[in-house]
Design a protein around this motif. Structure first.
Motif, PDB file in Angstrom:
ATOM      1  N   LEU A   2      -7.953   2.082   9.484  1.00  0.00           N
ATOM      2  CA  LEU A   2      -7.253   1.080  10.288  1.00  0.00           C
ATOM      3  C   LEU A   2      -5.802   0.952   9.831  1.00  0.00           C
ATOM      4  O   LEU A   2      -4.883   0.857  10.656  1.00  0.00           O
ATOM      5  N   CYS A   3      -5.594   0.962   8.533  1.00  0.00           N
ATOM      6  CA  CYS A   3      -4.236   0.862   7.996  1.00  0.00           C
ATOM      7  C   CYS A   3      -3.399   2.078   8.388  1.00  0.00           C
ATOM      8  O   CYS A   3      -2.195   1.952   8.669  1.00  0.00           O
ATOM      9  N   ALA A   4      -4.027   3.246   8.420  1.00  0.00           N
ATOM     10  CA  ALA A   4      -3.309   4.446   8.859  1.00  0.00           C
ATOM     11  C   ALA A   4      -2.880   4.299  10.316  1.00  0.00           C
ATOM     12  O   ALA A   4      -1.774   4.705  10.699  1.00  0.00           O
TER      13      ALA A   4
ATOM     14  N   ALA B 266      -6.731  -3.139   1.753  1.00  0.00           N
ATOM     15  CA  ALA B 266      -5.678  -3.059   2.766  1.00  0.00           C
ATOM     16  C   ALA B 266      -4.290  -3.123   2.136  1.00  0.00           C
ATOM     17  O   ALA B 266      -3.377  -2.393   2.540  1.00  0.00           O
ATOM     18  N   VAL B 267      -4.123  -3.991   1.149  1.00  0.00           N
ATOM     19  CA  VAL B 267      -2.825  -4.106   0.474  1.00  0.00           C
ATOM     20  C   VAL B 267      -2.447  -2.770  -0.163  1.00  0.00           C
ATOM     21  O   VAL B 267      -1.302  -2.308  -0.056  1.00  0.00           O
ATOM     22  N   GLU B 268      -3.403  -2.141  -0.808  1.00  0.00           N
ATOM     23  CA  GLU B 268      -3.140  -0.842  -1.441  1.00  0.00           C
ATOM     24  C   GLU B 268      -2.791   0.219  -0.398  1.00  0.00           C
ATOM     25  O   GLU B 268      -1.853   1.008  -0.573  1.00  0.00           O
ATOM     26  N   ALA B 269      -3.536   0.230   0.713  1.00  0.00           N
ATOM     27  CA  ALA B 269      -3.314   1.244   1.745  1.00  0.00           C
ATOM     28  C   ALA B 269      -1.970   1.071   2.446  1.00  0.00           C
ATOM     29  O   ALA B 269      -1.405   2.046   2.959  1.00  0.00           O
ATOM     30  N   LEU B 270      -1.459  -0.153   2.482  1.00  0.00           N
ATOM     31  CA  LEU B 270      -0.206  -0.435   3.188  1.00  0.00           C
ATOM     32  C   LEU B 270       0.986  -0.562   2.246  1.00  0.00           C
ATOM     33  O   LEU B 270       2.084  -0.912   2.687  1.00  0.00           O
ATOM     34  N   HIS B 271       0.783  -0.267   0.983  1.00  0.00           N
ATOM     35  CA  HIS B 271       1.855  -0.424  -0.005  1.00  0.00           C
ATOM     36  C   HIS B 271       3.110   0.348   0.423  1.00  0.00           C
ATOM     37  O   HIS B 271       3.048   1.517   0.788  1.00  0.00           O
ATOM     38  N   GLY B 272       4.235  -0.341   0.398  1.00  0.00           N
ATOM     39  CA  GLY B 272       5.505   0.292   0.711  1.00  0.00           C
ATOM     40  C   GLY B 272       5.848   0.363   2.183  1.00  0.00           C
ATOM     41  O   GLY B 272       6.932   0.827   2.542  1.00  0.00           O
ATOM     42  N   THR B 273       4.949  -0.104   3.059  1.00  0.00           N
ATOM     43  CA  THR B 273       5.200  -0.009   4.500  1.00  0.00           C
ATOM     44  C   THR B 273       5.878  -1.249   5.065  1.00  0.00           C
ATOM     45  O   THR B 273       6.453  -1.198   6.153  1.00  0.00           O
ATOM     46  N   GLY B 274       5.767  -2.370   4.370  1.00  0.00           N
ATOM     47  CA  GLY B 274       6.278  -3.624   4.909  1.00  0.00           C
ATOM     48  C   GLY B 274       5.326  -4.287   5.881  1.00  0.00           C
ATOM     49  O   GLY B 274       5.631  -5.350   6.434  1.00  0.00           O
ATOM     50  N   ILE B 275       4.161  -3.689   6.118  1.00  0.00           N
ATOM     51  CA  ILE B 275       3.175  -4.281   7.026  1.00  0.00           C
ATOM     52  C   ILE B 275       2.355  -5.306   6.246  1.00  0.00           C
ATOM     53  O   ILE B 275       1.717  -4.954   5.250  1.00  0.00           O
ATOM     54  N   PRO B 276       2.343  -6.564   6.655  1.00  0.00           N
ATOM     55  CA  PRO B 276       1.584  -7.568   5.907  1.00  0.00           C
ATOM     56  C   PRO B 276       0.087  -7.471   6.157  1.00  0.00           C
ATOM     57  O   PRO B 276      -0.357  -7.020   7.218  1.00  0.00           O
TER      58      PRO B 276
END
Length: 267
Positions: A93-95, A129-139
Motif C-alpha cells: 500500500l505504501c508503494a 508504514a512509517v518505515e516504508a514511507l521514510h523520506g517520502t514526506g507522506i504522513p
C-alpha cells in the motif's frame, strides 16, 4: 476543515497555476458556543435537491479537469483497515502511495510525480508504514479511539492516541461518541474532542462523525461545528464500516458547516 495541510505535488509549468495550494495553520478551536449550535438548521429536502444537481455538472473542463484530478489524488488517504492486514500488505500500500499514478500518464499530462496525501492503518501497522514511507514526506495516519464504534473505555481511547503518535503517526483519525449527538449532549462531545485533540500533540486530528448513525442532517451540521470548535483539523463523514457512509447530502451539509466556521474564525 476537511483538509488543513496537504503534501501537494508541484505541477509542471503549464499547469502549476491550475491547482490551489492549501497551506493553513492548525485549527486552534474556540470556546463552545451553544447559542450558535442551537441556531443551526438543515433543510433536508432542500439539501437533497441541491445535492441531486451536482452529478450532472461539469464545472471543471479540459486541462483544468486533469489538474483537479491530480490534486484529488494528492488528498487521498490510501487505507487498509482489515483484520487480515499484514506488514507485506501495508508495504505494498505504501508503494502505491508513493506512485499512485503511472509515470507515463503523468508524462502525457505534463505533470511530475505525485503521491497520495497519507497512508491510513490500524495502530499495529503504524511502525511498518512509517518505515516504508521514510523520506517520502507522506504522513502515516492511524485510526484510533476504539475505531470504528468508539465504545472502548475512555482512558484507553486516549492512550491509544498517545501510543500511535509515539509510534510515528502524524495524523490521528478519531471516532466521536455518537450517543452524545443523538442525546444532544453537546458539552460532552466538545469535551471529548478537546481531550482527543490534546492527546494528539503535534499530530493532526481528524474527527470521523459516522454520519450514517447520527439520525438527521441537522445533527451532522451540529456535530461538524462542535468538532471544529474543539480543534479538529479535519472532519470526515464515516468510518466506512457503517451501513450508510458518505453521501452527497451529508457532504454538502458538512461543507456548509466548514464555510460557516471559516467565516466565524478565519480557519
Amino acid at each position: 476543515m476537511t483538509q488543513t495541510e496537504t503534501n501537494p505535488a508541484t505541477l509542471g509549468a503549464a499547469q502549476s497555476d491550475l491547482l490551489p495550494q492549501v497551506h493553513l495553520p492548525r485549527n486552534a478551536g474556540m470556546e463552545l458556543d451553544l447559542d450558535w449550535v442551537a441556531r443551526v438548521q438543515a433543510n433536508t429536502s432542500a439539501i437533497e435537491r441541491r445535492a441531486a444537481t451536482l452529478p450532472g455538472r461539469r464545472s471543471v473542463k479540459k486541462a483544468y479537469q486533469a489538474a483537479w484530478l491530480a490534486k484529488a489524488v494528492t488528498l487521498i488517504d490510501l487505507t487498509t483497515l482489515s483484520g487480515d492486514d499484514t506488514p507485506g500488505r501495508v508495504r505494498r500500500l505504501c508503494a502505491k502511495a508513493r506512485q499512485p499514478v503511472r509515470a507515463d500518464i503523468l508524462d502525457a499530462l505534463g505533470l511530475p510525480a505525485i503521491t497520495t496525501g497519507a497512508v491510513c492503518v490500524y495502530h499495529e501497522m503504524v511502525e511498518t508504514a512509517v518505515e516504508a514511507l521514510h523520506g517520502t514526506g507522506i504522513p502515516v495516519a492511524a485510526v484510533s479511539t476504539g475505531f470504528p464504534a468508539g465504545l472502548s473505555p475512555f482512558h484507553l481511547r486516549v492512550k491509544e492516541i498517545e501510543e500511535s503518535v509515539a509510534a510515528g503517526a502524524a495524523e490521528i483519525d478519531i471516532v466521536i461518541s455518537r450517543r452524545h449527538v443523538l442525546t444532544g449532549n453537546w458539552q460532552a462531545l466538545y469535551d471529548e474532542m478537546r481531550t482527543f485533540r490534546a492527546a494528539c500533540g503535534e499530530a493532526h486530528v481528524k474527527a470521523i462523525l459516522a454520519t450514517g448513525e447520527l439520525g438527521t442532517l441537522r445533527n451532522v451540521a451540529r456535530a461538524s461545528l462542535i468538532c471544529m470548535m474543539a480543534g479538529a483539523d479535519f472532519i470526515k463523514t464515516s468510518t466506512g464500516k457503517e451501513t450508510v457512509n458518505a453521501t452527497l447530502p451529508v457532504s454538502l451539509t458538512m461543507i456548509r458547516a466548514i464555510r460557516a466556521y471559516e467565516a466565524r474564525t478565519g480557519f
